[in-house]
Design a protein around this motif. Structure first.
Motif, PDB file in Angstrom:
ATOM      1  N   ALA A  34      43.372  36.097  52.414  1.00 53.36           N
ATOM      2  CA  ALA A  34      42.345  35.741  51.439  1.00 53.36           C
ATOM      3  C   ALA A  34      41.206  36.760  51.365  1.00 53.36           C
ATOM      4  N   ASN A  35      40.910  37.412  52.478  1.00 53.21           N
ATOM      5  CA  ASN A  35      39.752  38.304  52.545  1.00 53.21           C
ATOM      6  C   ASN A  35      40.055  39.505  53.426  1.00 53.21           C
ATOM      7  N   GLU A  36      39.140  40.462  53.375  1.00 49.94           N
ATOM      8  CA  GLU A  36      39.202  41.583  54.306  1.00 49.94           C
ATOM      9  C   GLU A  36      38.271  41.261  55.463  1.00 49.94           C
ATOM     10  N   TYR A  37      38.736  41.548  56.655  1.00 47.16           N
ATOM     11  CA  TYR A  37      37.944  41.302  57.857  1.00 47.16           C
ATOM     12  C   TYR A  37      37.833  42.589  58.648  1.00 47.16           C
ATOM     13  N   SER A  38      36.722  42.726  59.361  1.00 48.49           N
ATOM     14  CA  SER A  38      36.523  43.944  60.144  1.00 48.49           C
ATOM     15  C   SER A  38      36.929  43.769  61.599  1.00 48.49           C
ATOM     16  N   SER A  39      37.245  42.527  61.994  1.00 48.03           N
ATOM     17  CA  SER A  39      37.652  42.314  63.380  1.00 48.03           C
ATOM     18  C   SER A  39      38.440  41.015  63.517  1.00 48.03           C
ATOM     19  N   CYS A  40      39.173  40.922  64.605  1.00 44.79           N
ATOM     20  CA  CYS A  40      39.896  39.689  64.912  1.00 44.79           C
ATOM     21  C   CYS A  40      38.917  38.548  65.172  1.00 44.79           C
ATOM     22  N   LYS A  41      37.756  38.881  65.693  1.00 47.93           N
ATOM     23  CA  LYS A  41      36.756  37.840  65.958  1.00 47.93           C
ATOM     24  C   LYS A  41      36.275  37.192  64.665  1.00 47.93           C
TER      25      LYS A  41
END
Length: 80
Positions: A34-41
């Protein structure tokens, strides 16, 4: 291709490779796609809002699995 179609395609590929498709894994796929994330956290915190039982290890394992299958690509980005 809609997000739900992407999720279903990834699920199909996982099933073909013999992986179990749990409710948590489906939820994580929806979040990741659904989105772009910069980390697994970041993914973990988004997942915790939906299911407080999800563990950080589940997130890391799912990300690693998707990367191993070349369905996603992790990038290291450093901005100054």
């Amino acid at each position: 291709m809609s997000q739900e179609e992407k999720v279903e395609e990834v699920i199909r590929q996982l099933k073909e490779k013999g992986y179990r498709i749990t409710d948590q894994r489906k939820m994580l796929l929806r979040i990741i796609l659904a989105n772009e994330y910069s980390s697994c956290k970041e993914i973990y915190f988004a997942a915790k809002k939906i299911d407080d039982q999800v563990g950080i290890a589940t997130v890391y394992r799912t990300i690693q699995l998707l990367e191993d299958m070349e369905l996603i690509h992790k990038e290291m980005v450093v901005r100054i």
